[in-house]
Design a protein around this motif. Structure first.
Motif, PDB file in Angstrom:
ATOM      1  N   ASN A  19       0.804  -1.224   0.000  1.00 25.90           N
ATOM      2  CA  ASN A  19       0.000   0.000   0.000  1.00 25.90           C
ATOM      3  C   ASN A  19       0.841   1.281   0.000  1.00 25.90           C
ATOM      4  OD1 ASN A  19      -1.795  -2.290   1.259  1.00 25.90           O
ATOM      5  ND2 ASN A  19      -3.180  -0.782   0.390  1.00 25.90           N
ATOM      6  N   PHE A  20       1.547   1.492  -1.105  1.00 29.19           N
ATOM      7  CA  PHE A  20       2.299   2.733  -1.293  1.00 29.19           C
ATOM      8  C   PHE A  20       1.301   3.871  -1.490  1.00 29.19           C
ATOM      9  CE2 PHE A  20       6.162   0.596  -3.611  1.00 29.19           C
ATOM     10  CZ  PHE A  20       6.451  -0.108  -2.448  1.00 29.19           C
ATOM     11  N   VAL A  21       1.572   5.000  -0.869  1.00 24.84           N
ATOM     12  CA  VAL A  21       0.724   6.184  -1.069  1.00 24.84           C
ATOM     13  C   VAL A  21       1.589   7.426  -1.212  1.00 24.84           C
ATOM     14  CG1 VAL A  21      -1.360   5.288   0.055  1.00 24.84           C
ATOM     15  CG2 VAL A  21       0.374   6.389   1.443  1.00 24.84           C
ATOM     16  N   GLY A  22       1.001   8.446  -1.834  1.00 26.26           N
ATOM     17  CA  GLY A  22       1.718   9.701  -2.048  1.00 26.26           C
ATOM     18  C   GLY A  22       1.074  10.463  -3.179  1.00 26.26           C
ATOM     19  N   ARG A  70      -7.998   3.231  -5.513  1.00 26.70           N
ATOM     20  CA  ARG A  70      -7.655   2.642  -4.211  1.00 26.70           C
ATOM     21  C   ARG A  70      -7.997   3.623  -3.082  1.00 26.70           C
ATOM     22  NH1 ARG A  70      -1.891   0.504  -5.907  1.00 26.70           N
ATOM     23  NH2 ARG A  70      -2.142   2.289  -7.292  1.00 26.70           N
ATOM     24  N   VAL A  71      -7.981   3.076  -1.860  1.00 23.29           N
ATOM     25  CA  VAL A  71      -8.680   3.751  -0.766  1.00 23.29           C
ATOM     26  C   VAL A  71      -8.215   5.194  -0.541  1.00 23.29           C
ATOM     27  CG1 VAL A  71      -7.214   2.804   1.094  1.00 23.29           C
ATOM     28  CG2 VAL A  71      -9.572   3.449   1.575  1.00 23.29           C
ATOM     29  N   LEU A  72      -6.922   5.451  -0.625  1.00 23.60           N
ATOM     30  CA  LEU A  72      -6.483   6.808  -0.312  1.00 23.60           C
ATOM     31  C   LEU A  72      -7.019   7.824  -1.315  1.00 23.60           C
ATOM     32  CD1 LEU A  72      -4.276   7.501   2.061  1.00 23.60           C
ATOM     33  CD2 LEU A  72      -3.413   8.793   0.131  1.00 23.60           C
ATOM     34  N   ALA A  73      -6.983   7.451  -2.593  1.00 26.79           N
ATOM     35  CA  ALA A  73      -7.498   8.357  -3.621  1.00 26.79           C
ATOM     36  C   ALA A  73      -9.020   8.466  -3.521  1.00 26.79           C
ATOM     37  CB  ALA A  73      -7.084   7.866  -5.000  1.00 26.79           C
ATOM     38  N   ASN A  74      -9.657   7.351  -3.175  1.00 23.57           N
ATOM     39  CA  ASN A  74     -11.123   7.389  -3.088  1.00 23.57           C
ATOM     40  C   ASN A  74     -11.583   8.246  -1.910  1.00 23.57           C
ATOM     41  OD1 ASN A  74     -13.363   6.556  -4.545  1.00 23.57           O
ATOM     42  ND2 ASN A  74     -13.887   5.029  -3.014  1.00 23.57           N
ATOM     43  N   PHE A  75     -10.923   8.095  -0.761  1.00 21.80           N
ATOM     44  CA  PHE A  75     -11.265   8.925   0.396  1.00 21.80           C
ATOM     45  C   PHE A  75     -10.943  10.399   0.107  1.00 21.80           C
ATOM     46  CE2 PHE A  75     -11.092   5.632   4.145  1.00 21.80           C
ATOM     47  CZ  PHE A  75     -12.197   4.995   3.617  1.00 21.80           C
ATOM     48  N   SER A  76      -9.806  10.651  -0.546  1.00 19.40           N
ATOM     49  CA  SER A  76      -9.442  12.037  -0.866  1.00 19.40           C
ATOM     50  C   SER A  76     -10.483  12.659  -1.796  1.00 19.40           C
ATOM     51  CB  SER A  76      -8.069  12.095  -1.539  1.00 19.40           C
ATOM     52  OG  SER A  76      -7.090  11.523  -0.713  1.00 19.40           O
ATOM     53  N   SER A  77     -10.927  11.880  -2.797  1.00 20.88           N
ATOM     54  CA  SER A  77     -11.943  12.387  -3.740  1.00 20.88           C
ATOM     55  C   SER A  77     -13.220  12.744  -2.996  1.00 20.88           C
ATOM     56  CB  SER A  77     -12.300  11.329  -4.786  1.00 20.88           C
ATOM     57  OG  SER A  77     -11.175  10.935  -5.485  1.00 20.88           O
ATOM     58  N   ARG A  99      -8.698   9.674  10.581  1.00 20.17           N
ATOM     59  CA  ARG A  99      -7.476  10.508  10.474  1.00 20.17           C
ATOM     60  C   ARG A  99      -7.554  11.437   9.270  1.00 20.17           C
ATOM     61  NH1 ARG A  99      -1.860   8.205  12.478  1.00 20.17           N
ATOM     62  NH2 ARG A  99      -2.619   6.623  13.886  1.00 20.17           N
ATOM     63  N   MET A 100      -8.079  10.913   8.173  1.00 20.29           N
ATOM     64  CA  MET A 100      -8.131  11.755   6.962  1.00 20.29           C
ATOM     65  C   MET A 100      -9.139  12.894   7.112  1.00 20.29           C
ATOM     66  SD  MET A 100      -7.408   9.111   3.847  1.00 20.29           S
ATOM     67  CE  MET A 100      -7.404  10.401   2.597  1.00 20.29           C
ATOM     68  N   ARG A 101     -10.221  12.649   7.839  1.00 18.09           N
ATOM     69  CA  ARG A 101     -11.192  13.731   8.089  1.00 18.09           C
ATOM     70  C   ARG A 101     -10.534  14.860   8.895  1.00 18.09           C
ATOM     71  NH1 ARG A 101     -15.129  12.694  11.340  1.00 18.09           N
ATOM     72  NH2 ARG A 101     -16.661  14.126  10.487  1.00 18.09           N
ATOM     73  N   VAL A 102      -9.739  14.465   9.901  1.00 18.61           N
ATOM     74  CA  VAL A 102      -9.071  15.468  10.746  1.00 18.61           C
ATOM     75  C   VAL A 102      -8.053  16.265   9.905  1.00 18.61           C
ATOM     76  CG1 VAL A 102      -7.474  15.745  12.695  1.00 18.61           C
ATOM     77  CG2 VAL A 102      -9.376  14.122  12.864  1.00 18.61           C
ATOM     78  N   ILE A 103      -7.264  15.554   9.113  1.00 21.77           N
ATOM     79  CA  ILE A 103      -6.232  16.234   8.304  1.00 21.77           C
ATOM     80  C   ILE A 103      -6.893  17.148   7.272  1.00 21.77           C
ATOM     81  CG2 ILE A 103      -4.357  15.876   6.639  1.00 21.77           C
ATOM     82  CD1 ILE A 103      -3.753  13.221   8.144  1.00 21.77           C
ATOM     83  N   PHE A 104      -7.993  16.680   6.682  1.00 17.94           N
ATOM     84  CA  PHE A 104      -8.675  17.492   5.674  1.00 17.94           C
ATOM     85  C   PHE A 104      -9.217  18.784   6.307  1.00 17.94           C
ATOM     86  CE2 PHE A 104     -12.453  18.649   3.123  1.00 17.94           C
ATOM     87  CZ  PHE A 104     -11.826  18.829   1.905  1.00 17.94           C
ATOM     88  N   VAL A 119       2.744  10.964   5.775  1.00 19.48           N
ATOM     89  CA  VAL A 119       2.365  10.417   4.464  1.00 19.48           C
ATOM     90  C   VAL A 119       0.955  10.882   4.098  1.00 19.48           C
ATOM     91  CG1 VAL A 119       2.062   8.305   3.128  1.00 19.48           C
ATOM     92  CG2 VAL A 119       3.625   8.301   5.043  1.00 19.48           C
ATOM     93  N   LEU A 120       0.045  10.782   5.059  1.00 21.39           N
ATOM     94  CA  LEU A 120      -1.358  11.110   4.759  1.00 21.39           C
ATOM     95  C   LEU A 120      -1.510  12.599   4.446  1.00 21.39           C
ATOM     96  CD1 LEU A 120      -3.322   8.978   7.396  1.00 21.39           C
ATOM     97  CD2 LEU A 120      -2.748   8.414   5.031  1.00 21.39           C
ATOM     98  N   GLU A 121      -0.821  13.430   5.241  1.00 14.46           N
ATOM     99  CA  GLU A 121      -0.972  14.871   5.007  1.00 14.46           C
ATOM    100  C   GLU A 121      -0.375  15.266   3.650  1.00 14.46           C
ATOM    101  OE1 GLU A 121      -0.434  17.456   8.287  1.00 14.46           O
ATOM    102  OE2 GLU A 121      -0.275  19.225   7.000  1.00 14.46           O
ATOM    103  N   GLU A 122       0.788  14.712   3.323  1.00 16.01           N
ATOM    104  CA  GLU A 122       1.393  15.048   2.020  1.00 16.01           C
ATOM    105  C   GLU A 122       0.452  14.632   0.878  1.00 16.01           C
ATOM    106  OE1 GLU A 122       4.559  12.642   0.505  1.00 16.01           O
ATOM    107  OE2 GLU A 122       5.192  14.175  -0.926  1.00 16.01           O
ATOM    108  N   SER A 123      -0.086  13.408   0.987  1.00 20.05           N
ATOM    109  CA  SER A 123      -0.940  12.887  -0.086  1.00 20.05           C
ATOM    110  C   SER A 123      -2.215  13.707  -0.224  1.00 20.05           C
ATOM    111  CB  SER A 123      -1.337  11.433   0.209  1.00 20.05           C
ATOM    112  OG  SER A 123      -0.196  10.668   0.440  1.00 20.05           O
ATOM    113  N   LEU A 124      -2.833  14.027   0.917  1.00 16.62           N
ATOM    114  CA  LEU A 124      -4.103  14.745   0.873  1.00 16.62           C
ATOM    115  C   LEU A 124      -3.912  16.190   0.410  1.00 16.62           C
ATOM    116  CD1 LEU A 124      -7.087  14.463   1.279  1.00 16.62           C
ATOM    117  CD2 LEU A 124      -6.767  14.638   3.740  1.00 16.62           C
ATOM    118  N   ARG A 125      -2.839  16.832   0.887  1.00 16.07           N
ATOM    119  CA  ARG A 125      -2.559  18.206   0.425  1.00 16.07           C
ATOM    120  C   ARG A 125      -2.361  18.226  -1.084  1.00 16.07           C
ATOM    121  NH1 ARG A 125      -1.786  22.335   3.847  1.00 16.07           N
ATOM    122  NH2 ARG A 125      -1.340  21.758   5.993  1.00 16.07           N
ATOM    123  N   TRP A 126      -1.608  17.240  -1.579  1.00 20.88           N
ATOM    124  CA  TRP A 126      -1.374  17.182  -3.024  1.00 20.88           C
ATOM    125  C   TRP A 126      -2.715  17.031  -3.745  1.00 20.88           C
ATOM    126  CZ3 TRP A 126      -2.786  13.640  -6.657  1.00 20.88           C
ATOM    127  CH2 TRP A 126      -2.327  13.901  -7.958  1.00 20.88           C
TER     128      TRP A 126
END
Ligand code: UGA
Length: 342
Positions: A172-175, A191-198, A260-265, A320-327
């Motif tokens: 599960n590489f993310v970025g 995949r989950v990170l992109a789907n949650f970010s979307s 975690r992603m809700r908090v970072i967002f 990792v999560l913050e970098e990915s979500l900010r991007w």
């Protein structure tokens, strides 16, 4: 060096690092170049828009001393509806490339997957490259089309006379640049990170498949690139080995990932978390299609990479999560978020 899949998520990060950190020349093959536009004019990079279906492309790749194969269809939502295409991409094409490399003497570094460990249970322990037992769901559960094709490819590489090979199993590489945003630059479920970010960007609820109890250990794509450099430097001592590339310190459930992603967002947007919709639970087969099953835990043993390559992934999960979500937020900012006020 030749890079197959140089325009994909991992390939684009690896290409950038190679061009920045070395003086090597790179021959890159992919069907898509949107992630690597900045390198197309680089004198040390030659790009060919093609895939491994073309015999002449395979022959040319095998002229390079090192060939890295990152090309794959690796989106779970496609494993059910497009099983035959998924198998061709993950077995036929790499096997053809392996045949050519065995003849030419090239070192083939093949990207497999952590999914070859199969339908792991919630209480499964560390997944070891050379000793873990593997169980898949029934043949009718087409979720495993991808994993079985990838596993067959590994067995083929290991059994092919004369081939110099190394297998990489990503956990599960993310970025930045991972997958796509549905309806903007891709269709279906990424995949989950992109789907949650979307979903966060759109103001939609995050969907927890079967309650979000499955666990994953997410790994920064930058750590993965560092792993590759350790592999290149190590050379012959890394041949004939499969390596897990993962970060056991970054394990959590998908439900925990959602919170975690809700908090970072909320932090990125400067809004109160209560404005970000609560996650909802969805049924796996209703969401992905008939034949969907899941691995409930994927925890890598990383001692082999430590021993042979002196490598260990170090980037913490929140970084990792913050970098990915900010991007993701910056990259897709054209999409208006109707729920969260600026
Ligand atoms: C996928 C691929 O099949 C592997 O080849 C690949 O190596 C791996 O990702 C990876 O990135 O390394 P998986 O981890 O199951 O495997 O892929 P995701 O789609 O990211 O799903 C992770 C978990 O999140 C699963 O339990 C899934 O059911 C869940 N999920 C996914 C949700 O709860 N909601 C979503 O919206 C999407």
């Amino acid at each position: 060096m030749a890079l197959v899949g140089c325009g994909g998520f991992i390939g684009s990060h690896l290409l950038k690092a190679i061009l920045e950190r070395t003086s090597w020349r790179v021959f890159g093959v992919d069907l898509d170049s949107y992630r690597i536009q900045e390198h197309l004019a680089n004198d040390r990079f030659e790009f060919l828009c093609a895939d491994l279906n073309e015999r002449s492309v395979v022959e040319r790749l095998a002229q390079f001393p090192v060939v890295v194969n990152l090309a794959a269809i690796c989106t779970p939502s496609r494993y059910m509806a497009e099983a035959a295409t998924v198998i061709r991409s993950n077995y036929d094409h790499p096997a053809r490339l392996a045949d050519a490399c065995a003849k030419s003497g090239s070192w083939l570094i093949h990207f497999s997957t952590s999914e070859i460990y199969g339908k792991t249970a919630a209480d499964s322990g560390l997944l070891d490259e050379d000793s873990s037992e593997i169980t898949f769901g029934p043949v009718t559960a087409s979720r495993w089309s991808y994993a079985t094709a990838k596993l067959l490819t590994e067995r083929y590489l290991m059994g092919l006379d004369g081939l110099r090979w190394t297998v990489v199993r990503p956990f599960n590489f993310v970025g930045p640049y991972m997958d796509f945003m549905p309806g903007v630059d891709g269709e279906g479920i990424p995949r989950v990170l992109a789907n949650f970010s979307s979903a966060l960007v759109r103001g939609d609820a995050l969907k927890l498949v079967n309650g979000g109890a499955a666990k994953r250990s997410f790994t920064s794509v930058h750590d993965a690139v560092d792993f590759m450099f350790r592999l290149f430097e190590t050379g012959a001592a890394a041949e004939g080995q499969a390596f897990n590339v993962g970060n056991p310190d970054n394990e959590l459930t998908i439900a925990e990932l959602a919170s975690r992603m809700r908090v970072i967002f909320a932090k990125i947007k400067g809004v109160d978390e209560s404005l970000v919709p609560q996650p909802i639970v969805v049924d796996g087969e209703e969401y992905y299609g008939k034949g969907y099953e899941d691995s409930l835990r994927r925890m890598p043993s990383v001692t082999k990479a430590e021993k042979i390559l002196g490598f260990r992934a170090t980037t913490p999960l929140d970084v990792v999560l913050e970098e990915s979500l900010r991007w993701f937020v910056d990259h897709y900012q054209v999409v208006v978020n109707p729920m969260v006020a600026e």
